[in-house]
Design a protein around this motif. Structure first.
Motif, mmCIF file in Angstrom:
data_model
loop_
_atom_site.group_PDB
_atom_site.id
_atom_site.type_symbol
_atom_site.label_atom_id
_atom_site.label_comp_id
_atom_site.label_asym_id
_atom_site.label_seq_id
_atom_site.Cartn_x
_atom_site.Cartn_y
_atom_site.Cartn_z
ATOM 1 N N TRP A 32 -3.504 10.109 -17.128
ATOM 2 C CA TRP A 32 -4.160 8.855 -16.756
ATOM 3 C C TRP A 32 -4.607 8.907 -15.301
ATOM 4 C CZ3 TRP A 32 0.468 5.599 -18.848
ATOM 5 C CH2 TRP A 32 0.455 5.622 -20.254
ATOM 6 N N ASN A 33 -5.639 8.138 -14.988
ATOM 7 C CA ASN A 33 -6.136 8.023 -13.619
ATOM 8 C C ASN A 33 -5.632 6.771 -12.932
ATOM 9 O OD1 ASN A 33 -7.801 10.390 -13.511
ATOM 10 N ND2 ASN A 33 -9.159 9.368 -14.936
ATOM 11 N N ASN A 34 -4.694 6.084 -13.541
ATOM 12 C CA ASN A 34 -4.122 4.859 -12.991
ATOM 13 C C ASN A 34 -2.699 4.744 -13.494
ATOM 14 O OD1 ASN A 34 -3.926 2.365 -11.696
ATOM 15 N ND2 ASN A 34 -5.895 1.643 -12.474
ATOM 16 N N VAL A 35 -1.968 3.775 -12.971
ATOM 17 C CA VAL A 35 -0.616 3.509 -13.465
ATOM 18 C C VAL A 35 -0.651 2.232 -14.287
ATOM 19 C CG1 VAL A 35 0.622 4.719 -11.638
ATOM 20 C CG2 VAL A 35 0.011 2.336 -11.319
ATOM 21 N N TYR A 36 0.144 2.210 -15.314
ATOM 22 C CA TYR A 36 0.188 1.060 -16.217
ATOM 23 C C TYR A 36 1.635 0.612 -16.374
ATOM 24 C CZ TYR A 36 -4.470 2.725 -17.214
ATOM 25 O OH TYR A 36 -5.767 3.125 -17.077
ATOM 26 N N PRO A 37 1.841 -0.705 -16.430
ATOM 27 C CA PRO A 37 3.210 -1.191 -16.597
ATOM 28 C C PRO A 37 3.777 -0.750 -17.939
ATOM 29 C CG PRO A 37 1.639 -3.012 -16.756
ATOM 30 C CD PRO A 37 0.864 -1.771 -16.370
ATOM 31 N N ASN A 39 0.837 -1.196 0.000
ATOM 32 C CA ASN A 39 0.000 0.000 0.000
ATOM 33 C C ASN A 39 0.868 1.241 0.000
ATOM 34 O OD1 ASN A 39 0.748 0.591 2.672
ATOM 35 N ND2 ASN A 39 -0.988 -0.508 3.517
ATOM 36 N N GLU A 40 0.241 2.409 0.041
ATOM 37 C CA GLU A 40 0.977 3.667 -0.095
ATOM 38 C C GLU A 40 2.039 3.826 0.986
ATOM 39 O OE1 GLU A 40 0.165 8.451 -0.370
ATOM 40 O OE2 GLU A 40 -1.497 7.098 -0.017
ATOM 41 N N ASN A 41 1.806 3.299 2.185
ATOM 42 C CA ASN A 41 2.777 3.424 3.271
ATOM 43 C C ASN A 41 4.077 2.700 2.967
ATOM 44 O OD1 ASN A 41 0.959 4.934 4.736
ATOM 45 N ND2 ASN A 41 0.091 3.140 5.746
ATOM 46 N N GLU A 42 4.060 1.751 2.043
ATOM 47 C CA GLU A 42 5.259 1.003 1.690
ATOM 48 C C GLU A 42 6.109 1.730 0.652
ATOM 49 O OE1 GLU A 42 4.253 -3.024 0.672
ATOM 50 O OE2 GLU A 42 2.818 -3.142 2.304
ATOM 51 N N LEU A 43 5.598 2.806 0.071
ATOM 52 C CA LEU A 43 6.354 3.563 -0.913
ATOM 53 C C LEU A 43 7.404 4.411 -0.194
ATOM 54 C CD1 LEU A 43 3.405 4.876 -3.124
ATOM 55 C CD2 LEU A 43 4.788 2.839 -3.509
ATOM 56 N N ALA A 88 6.269 11.266 -2.720
ATOM 57 C CA ALA A 88 6.145 12.650 -3.192
ATOM 58 C C ALA A 88 5.584 12.673 -4.617
ATOM 59 C CB ALA A 88 7.489 13.357 -3.139
ATOM 60 N N ARG A 89 6.073 11.785 -5.489
ATOM 61 C CA ARG A 89 5.578 11.741 -6.861
ATOM 62 C C ARG A 89 4.147 11.213 -6.895
ATOM 63 N NH1 ARG A 89 8.970 12.192 -11.132
ATOM 64 N NH2 ARG A 89 10.055 13.315 -9.499
ATOM 65 N N PHE A 90 3.832 10.272 -5.990
ATOM 66 C CA PHE A 90 2.475 9.740 -5.899
ATOM 67 C C PHE A 90 1.507 10.861 -5.513
ATOM 68 C CE2 PHE A 90 -1.098 7.516 -3.976
ATOM 69 C CZ PHE A 90 -1.330 6.511 -4.906
ATOM 70 N N LYS A 91 1.942 11.724 -4.599
ATOM 71 C CA LYS A 91 1.119 12.871 -4.196
ATOM 72 C C LYS A 91 0.866 13.778 -5.397
ATOM 73 C CE LYS A 91 0.834 16.646 -0.939
ATOM 74 N NZ LYS A 91 1.561 17.825 -0.595
ATOM 75 N N ASP A 92 1.899 14.015 -6.223
ATOM 76 C CA ASP A 92 1.737 14.805 -7.448
ATOM 77 C C ASP A 92 0.721 14.147 -8.379
ATOM 78 O OD1 ASP A 92 3.702 16.557 -6.539
ATOM 79 O OD2 ASP A 92 5.292 15.623 -7.747
ATOM 80 N N PHE A 93 0.812 12.816 -8.493
ATOM 81 C CA PHE A 93 -0.116 12.064 -9.338
ATOM 82 C C PHE A 93 -1.557 12.249 -8.847
ATOM 83 C CE2 PHE A 93 -2.518 8.039 -9.443
ATOM 84 C CZ PHE A 93 -2.778 7.961 -10.799
ATOM 85 N N VAL A 94 -1.768 12.104 -7.543
ATOM 86 C CA VAL A 94 -3.111 12.245 -6.967
ATOM 87 C C VAL A 94 -3.639 13.663 -7.219
ATOM 88 C CG1 VAL A 94 -4.442 12.282 -4.815
ATOM 89 C CG2 VAL A 94 -2.825 10.409 -5.262
ATOM 90 N N GLU A 95 -2.799 14.659 -6.985
ATOM 91 C CA GLU A 95 -3.219 16.048 -7.198
ATOM 92 C C GLU A 95 -3.585 16.294 -8.661
ATOM 93 O OE1 GLU A 95 0.001 18.392 -5.652
ATOM 94 O OE2 GLU A 95 -0.579 18.003 -3.575
ATOM 95 N N THR A 96 -2.816 15.710 -9.569
ATOM 96 C CA THR A 96 -3.099 15.856 -11.001
ATOM 97 C C THR A 96 -4.437 15.208 -11.342
ATOM 98 O OG1 THR A 96 -0.747 15.901 -11.557
ATOM 99 C CG2 THR A 96 -2.267 15.349 -13.332
ATOM 100 N N CYS A 97 -4.671 14.002 -10.839
ATOM 101 C CA CYS A 97 -5.948 13.315 -11.090
ATOM 102 C C CYS A 97 -7.116 14.118 -10.544
ATOM 103 C CB CYS A 97 -5.942 11.921 -10.458
ATOM 104 S SG CYS A 97 -4.855 10.756 -11.271
ATOM 105 N N GLN A 102 -6.638 5.542 -3.727
ATOM 106 C CA GLN A 102 -5.202 5.796 -3.627
ATOM 107 C C GLN A 102 -4.474 4.526 -3.199
ATOM 108 O OE1 GLN A 102 -4.061 9.382 -1.462
ATOM 109 N NE2 GLN A 102 -6.034 10.309 -1.991
ATOM 110 N N GLN A 103 -5.046 3.804 -2.246
ATOM 111 C CA GLN A 103 -4.412 2.574 -1.774
ATOM 112 C C GLN A 103 -4.385 1.512 -2.860
ATOM 113 O OE1 GLN A 103 -6.831 1.993 1.729
ATOM 114 N NE2 GLN A 103 -5.315 2.983 3.061
ATOM 115 N N MET A 104 -5.455 1.409 -3.640
ATOM 116 C CA MET A 104 -5.485 0.436 -4.743
ATOM 117 C C MET A 104 -4.431 0.763 -5.787
ATOM 118 S SD MET A 104 -9.459 -0.492 -5.438
ATOM 119 C CE MET A 104 -10.334 0.947 -4.838
ATOM 120 N N ILE A 105 -4.300 2.037 -6.121
ATOM 121 C CA ILE A 105 -3.318 2.435 -7.128
ATOM 122 C C ILE A 105 -1.904 2.233 -6.601
ATOM 123 C CG2 ILE A 105 -2.422 4.372 -8.485
ATOM 124 C CD1 ILE A 105 -5.345 5.386 -8.639
ATOM 125 N N ALA A 106 -1.662 2.556 -5.325
ATOM 126 C CA ALA A 106 -0.338 2.342 -4.737
ATOM 127 C C ALA A 106 0.007 0.857 -4.742
ATOM 128 C CB ALA A 106 -0.290 2.900 -3.320
#
Length: 89
Positions: A62-67, A1-5, A11-20, A33-37
């Motif tokens: 995008w609203n998600n991350v893709y490999p 989950n996000e706590n493991e990042l 910090a970049r994840f926070k930017d991603f969330v703010e952008t979404c 957020q937890q699902m995406i993390a």
């Protein structure tokens, strides 16, 4: 989950969330957020890969991350000859 990042990825994840949130004009739930993390951790092993996927998502809106897509293997001359021989015979 996000706590493991780690800190840089968080910090970049926070930017991603703010952008979404900005693009969608609504907040992103903690559950989402937890699902995406979790997905981020499952598709990218290293900090550099995780940041790259987040950067790609931000850049593309995008609203998600893709490999990352696997780069196609380039055929060697031997591969091409083998294919031609198989087609002939």
């Amino acid at each position: 989950n996000e706590n493991e990042l780690n800190a840089r990825v968080r910090a970049r994840f926070k930017d991603f969330v703010e952008t979404c949130e900005h693009l969608n004009n609504k907040p992103m739930s903690l559950a989402r957020q937890q699902m995406i993390a979790s997905r981020l951790l499952s598709v990218a092993d290293t900090e550099e890969e995780q940041i790259k996927l987040l950067d790609d998502a931000i850049k593309n809106g995008w609203n998600n991350v893709y490999p990352a897509r696997a780069k196609p293997k380039k055929d060697t001359k031997a591969d091409v000859l083998r294919i031609l021989e198989a087609a002939e015979g």
